[in-house]
Design a protein around this motif. Structure first.
Motif, PDB file in Angstrom:
ATOM      1  N   ILE A 136       0.830  -1.198   0.000  1.00  0.00           N
ATOM      2  CA  ILE A 136       0.000   0.000   0.000  1.00  0.00           C
ATOM      3  C   ILE A 136       0.871   1.256   0.000  1.00  0.00           C
ATOM      4  O   ILE A 136       1.818   1.347   0.768  1.00  0.00           O
ATOM      5  CB  ILE A 136      -0.909   0.013   1.261  1.00  0.00           C
ATOM      6  CG1 ILE A 136      -1.911  -1.127   1.213  1.00  0.00           C
ATOM      7  CG2 ILE A 136      -1.628   1.354   1.415  1.00  0.00           C
ATOM      8  CD1 ILE A 136      -2.959  -0.988   0.133  1.00  0.00           C
ATOM      9  N   GLU A 137       0.568   2.157  -0.890  1.00  0.00           N
ATOM     10  CA  GLU A 137       1.153   3.494  -0.838  1.00  0.00           C
ATOM     11  C   GLU A 137       0.190   4.372  -0.063  1.00  0.00           C
ATOM     12  O   GLU A 137      -0.996   4.415  -0.376  1.00  0.00           O
ATOM     13  CB  GLU A 137       1.264   4.091  -2.251  1.00  0.00           C
ATOM     14  CG  GLU A 137       2.461   3.652  -3.018  1.00  0.00           C
ATOM     15  CD  GLU A 137       2.469   4.285  -4.416  1.00  0.00           C
ATOM     16  OE1 GLU A 137       3.428   4.035  -5.132  1.00  0.00           O
ATOM     17  OE2 GLU A 137       1.523   4.994  -4.785  1.00  0.00           O
ATOM     18  N   GLU A 138       0.704   5.043   0.929  1.00  0.00           N
ATOM     19  CA  GLU A 138      -0.167   5.899   1.724  1.00  0.00           C
ATOM     20  C   GLU A 138       0.299   7.342   1.605  1.00  0.00           C
ATOM     21  O   GLU A 138       1.486   7.625   1.629  1.00  0.00           O
ATOM     22  CB  GLU A 138      -0.144   5.448   3.181  1.00  0.00           C
ATOM     23  CG  GLU A 138      -1.402   5.827   3.905  1.00  0.00           C
ATOM     24  CD  GLU A 138      -1.578   5.040   5.193  1.00  0.00           C
ATOM     25  OE1 GLU A 138      -2.072   5.636   6.141  1.00  0.00           O
ATOM     26  OE2 GLU A 138      -1.222   3.841   5.237  1.00  0.00           O
ATOM     27  N   VAL A 139      -0.667   8.245   1.498  1.00  0.00           N
ATOM     28  CA  VAL A 139      -0.320   9.659   1.399  1.00  0.00           C
ATOM     29  C   VAL A 139       0.220  10.128   2.745  1.00  0.00           C
ATOM     30  O   VAL A 139      -0.367   9.837   3.786  1.00  0.00           O
ATOM     31  CB  VAL A 139      -1.557  10.506   1.045  1.00  0.00           C
ATOM     32  CG1 VAL A 139      -1.153  11.954   0.817  1.00  0.00           C
ATOM     33  CG2 VAL A 139      -2.258   9.948  -0.175  1.00  0.00           C
ATOM     34  N   VAL A 140       1.339  10.794   2.719  1.00  0.00           N
ATOM     35  CA  VAL A 140       1.867  11.385   3.947  1.00  0.00           C
ATOM     36  C   VAL A 140       1.588  12.881   3.900  1.00  0.00           C
ATOM     37  O   VAL A 140       2.015  13.570   2.982  1.00  0.00           O
ATOM     38  CB  VAL A 140       3.385  11.139   4.070  1.00  0.00           C
ATOM     39  CG1 VAL A 140       3.931  11.847   5.304  1.00  0.00           C
ATOM     40  CG2 VAL A 140       3.660   9.649   4.136  1.00  0.00           C
ATOM     41  N   TYR A 141       0.834  13.338   4.872  1.00  0.00           N
ATOM     42  CA  TYR A 141       0.469  14.760   4.895  1.00  0.00           C
ATOM     43  C   TYR A 141       1.372  15.521   5.854  1.00  0.00           C
ATOM     44  O   TYR A 141       1.781  15.007   6.887  1.00  0.00           O
ATOM     45  CB  TYR A 141      -0.976  14.931   5.363  1.00  0.00           C
ATOM     46  CG  TYR A 141      -2.006  14.416   4.402  1.00  0.00           C
ATOM     47  CD1 TYR A 141      -2.297  15.104   3.227  1.00  0.00           C
ATOM     48  CD2 TYR A 141      -2.698  13.248   4.671  1.00  0.00           C
ATOM     49  CE1 TYR A 141      -3.252  14.633   2.342  1.00  0.00           C
ATOM     50  CE2 TYR A 141      -3.666  12.765   3.791  1.00  0.00           C
ATOM     51  CZ  TYR A 141      -3.934  13.466   2.634  1.00  0.00           C
ATOM     52  OH  TYR A 141      -4.873  12.997   1.771  1.00  0.00           O
ATOM     53  N   ALA A 142       1.637  16.758   5.501  1.00  0.00           N
ATOM     54  CA  ALA A 142       2.238  17.676   6.461  1.00  0.00           C
ATOM     55  C   ALA A 142       1.095  18.322   7.236  1.00  0.00           C
ATOM     56  O   ALA A 142       0.068  18.670   6.660  1.00  0.00           O
ATOM     57  CB  ALA A 142       3.048  18.734   5.727  1.00  0.00           C
ATOM     58  N   HIS A 143       1.261  18.421   8.564  1.00  0.00           N
ATOM     59  CA  HIS A 143       0.206  18.973   9.417  1.00  0.00           C
ATOM     60  C   HIS A 143       0.530  20.423   9.765  1.00  0.00           C
ATOM     61  O   HIS A 143       1.645  20.731  10.158  1.00  0.00           O
ATOM     62  CB  HIS A 143       0.092  18.174  10.719  1.00  0.00           C
ATOM     63  CG  HIS A 143      -0.369  16.779  10.495  1.00  0.00           C
ATOM     64  ND1 HIS A 143      -1.571  16.310  10.958  1.00  0.00           N
ATOM     65  CD2 HIS A 143       0.203  15.743   9.834  1.00  0.00           C
ATOM     66  CE1 HIS A 143      -1.721  15.039  10.601  1.00  0.00           C
ATOM     67  NE2 HIS A 143      -0.649  14.674   9.923  1.00  0.00           N
ATOM     68  N   MET A 144      -0.437  21.298   9.625  1.00  0.00           N
ATOM     69  CA  MET A 144      -0.278  22.693  10.016  1.00  0.00           C
ATOM     70  C   MET A 144      -1.500  23.091  10.833  1.00  0.00           C
ATOM     71  O   MET A 144      -2.615  22.698  10.502  1.00  0.00           O
ATOM     72  CB  MET A 144      -0.233  23.593   8.773  1.00  0.00           C
ATOM     73  CG  MET A 144       0.895  23.299   7.820  1.00  0.00           C
ATOM     74  SD  MET A 144       2.361  24.231   8.267  1.00  0.00           S
ATOM     75  CE  MET A 144       1.891  25.852   7.674  1.00  0.00           C
ATOM     76  N   ALA A 145      -1.287  23.851  11.896  1.00  0.00           N
ATOM     77  CA  ALA A 145      -2.429  24.335  12.663  1.00  0.00           C
ATOM     78  C   ALA A 145      -3.265  25.243  11.772  1.00  0.00           C
ATOM     79  O   ALA A 145      -2.725  26.113  11.097  1.00  0.00           O
ATOM     80  CB  ALA A 145      -1.945  25.096  13.891  1.00  0.00           C
TER      81      ALA A 145
END
Ligand SMILES: [Zn+2]
Length: 420
Positions: A136-145
Motif C-alpha cells: 500500500i502506498e499511503e499519502v503522507v500529509y504535512a500537518h499545520m495548525a
C-alpha cells in the motif's frame, strides 16, 4: 533488470505523484519518501524513458482476468492473491481506473499496477519479479495548525466550500453539535462556525482538514463550544467547556434531513378522525424509504404492524425512556435486537392511518410522552476528575483562540450558554 529500479512498494509517497496518465513512473524511492513536503520539496527525478504510465478505465462487466493479459500479465490469480489483504480484485468497479507502468524494453509488459482504494491509499502490485507482490502506498500529509471561520449564507454546503471545507468536513463539524442543534430546522442564515484543527498539506498544497481540536457555533444568539479531548486510555470525545460531554443519550431527530410537519401537541385537530386529538409525537415530512435512525442506544421491543401506527417500531432505552417510530415502510431490525445510537432501524413510509409519507416519532420518559424536539436531554458523561486539570489547560488555550477568531468579539459574553 527491472528490479534494479529499487522501488520499495511500501514506500510512502506524497499524493498525487503517481497520478496523471502522462506522468512518468518515478523509480526513485528516496525522492518519493518526502515526509515534510512543506519545508523540503524533493527535486523532481528525471523521467526514465524506459517506462511509461497508462490508465485503463474498467468497463462494465470487465474482469481483471480479461484486462491483465492486455498488458502482458498472465498470473491473474497470483495478482488477486497478493492484493487480497487489502482488496478483493475479483470485484473491481466499472468506471474506476487501473494504472499500469509499462516497460518499453519488454514489449510494453506491465511492471507495476496501481489501484486507488481511497483518498489516502493506493494498492501497488509489483509485477516485475517472478511472482507478484503487493503493498500500500499511503499519502503522507504535512500537518499545520489551521483556523477557519464559516458564515452560513444560502446553503451550508456552499458556505463550507467557500471557507475551504469539503462536505465531509462540514458533516464532521455538524456532527459535533448534533445534540445541541437540529440542523434541519434551527440553523439560521448568518450562523457562524469557528473551527480549529489540523490542516493537511501534500506537495505544498492544502488538501483537507485533519483532526479537529475545537469548534464553536454561534446561531440565533446562542453560542455552543466543543473541545476535542483524548483521554489517557486513548478514547476520545467532545466536551463543552464546563466538562460535560457534547454527546447526549438521544439524538434530537431520527432523520438526517427532514422538516417538522406537525409538532407535539396536547389538542390537535386530527385530519383523518376529524376531531381534536392529542398528538403525542412529532411528524417529519419525508419521502417513503428515508432511513430512520435510532435516536438512542437500546433494545427493540416492538417491530410489527400495529393498527393506525402502521409498521411500528419501539426501542427501550436506559433510564426509563422509550422511543416509538410509526408509518414505516420496512424494518431493518428485529424484536429483541440491540441497537446503537444513530443506527438505521427502519425506512420511513406511509402505512397505517397516515395522510401522506411521513415519520411519526415519540419519546417517552418514565411512562409519559414528552416533546422530543424541546425536552432538555440530560448529558450522561462528564470529564473524569483525574483528567480535569489537563482538560482545563487545553480548553483555556483553545477557547482563547476561538475568542480571538471572532471578528466582532461577541462570543466572549454569551459563551455562558455553553454546557447549560
Ligand atoms: Zn404524528
Amino acid at each position: 533488470m527491472v528490479s534494479s529500479l529499487g522501488v520499495a512498494v511500501m514506500v510512502m509517497v506524497p499524493w498525487p505523484s503517481w497520478s496523471g496518465m502522462d506522468g512518468m513512473f518515478q523509480g526513485n524511492a528516496a525522492a518519493m519518501s518526502a515526509s515534510d513536503v512543506l519545508v523540503e520539496v524533493a527535486p523532481e527525478p528525471e523521467p526514465d524513458p524506459r517506462f511509461r504510465d497508462v490508465s485503463h478505465r474498467i468497463r462494465k462487466g470487465q474482469a481483471l482476468g480479461s484486462i491483465l493479459p492486455e498488458y502482458g500479465v498472465h498470473q491473474v490469480d497470483a495478482v488477486v492473491e497478493a492484493a487480497a489483504p487489502w482488496v478483493d480484485l475479483t470485484s473491481i468497479w466499472a468506471g474506476k481506473d487501473l494504472h499500469f507502468t509499462l516497460d518499453r524494453e519488454s514489449e510494453d509488459r506491465a511492471v507495476f499496477l496501481r489501484y486507488v482504494l481511497d483518498e489516502d491509499r493506493t494498492l501497488v502490485v509489483d509485477l516485475s519479479g517472478e511472482s507478484p507482490s503487493a503493498g500500500i502506498e499511503e499519502v503522507v500529509y504535512a500537518h499545520m495548525a489551521g483556523q477557519r471561520v464559516l458564515t452560513v449564507e444560502g446553503s451550508l454546503w456552499q458556505s463550507a466550500v467557500n471557507a475551504g471545507l469539503r462536505p465531509a468536513d462540514i458533516m464532521r463539524i455538524a456532527n459535533v453539535f448534533r445534540f445541541d442543534v437540529d440542523f434541519n430546522t434551527e440553523l439560521q442564515a448568518g450562523a457562524r462556525f469557528s473551527v480549529i484543527g489540523d490542516d493537511l498539506y501534500s506537495g505544498g498544497e492544502y488538501v483537507k482538514m485533519g483532526e479537529l481540536q475545537a469548534v464553536r457555533l454561534e446561531n440565533k444568539g446562542q453560542v455552543f463550544t466543543a473541545i476535542h479531548f483524548v483521554h489517557a486510555d486513548g478514547k476520545d470525545g467532545w466536551y463543552h467547556p464546563d466538562g460535560t460531554a457534547a454527546k447526549k443519550p438521544f439524538l434530537r431527530s431520527p432523520l438526517d434531513f427532514a422538516r417538522v410537519t406537525s409538532n407535539f401537541n396536547g389538542g390537535r385537530y386530527h385530519p383523518v378522525l376529524k376531531k381534536k386529538r392529542k398528538h403525542l409525537g412529532t411528524d417529519f415530512g419525508c419521502p417513503s424509504g428515508t432511513p430512520v435512525k435510532a435516536t438512542g442506544a437500546g433494545v427493540v421491543t416492538v417491530a410489527k404492524k400495529h393498527g393506525g401506527h402502521g409498521n411500528h417500531l419501539v426501542i427501550k432505552h436506559a433510564g426509563g425512556r422509550i422511543t416509538k417510530y410509526s408509518h414505516l415502510s420496512s424494518f431493518k431490525v428485529k424484536k429483541g435486537q440491540k441497537v446503537e445510537q444513530g443506527q438505521v432501524v427502519a425506512l420511513s413510509g406511509n402505512t397505517g392511518m397516515s395522510t401522506g409519507p411521513h415519520l411519526h416519532y415519540e419519546l417517552h420518559m418514565n411512562g409519559k410522552a414528552v416533546d422530543a424536539m424541546k425536552v432538555e436531554l440530560p448529558t450522561t458523561d462528564t470529564m473524569p476528575v483525574a483528567e480535569r486539570t489537563a482538560f482545563n489547560a487545553q480548553r483555556d488555550v483553545l477557547v482563547a483562540q476561538l475568542d480571538a477568531m471572532d471578528p466582532d468579539g461577541e462570543a466572549a459574553a454569551p459563551a455562558l450558554v455553553d454546557g447549560e
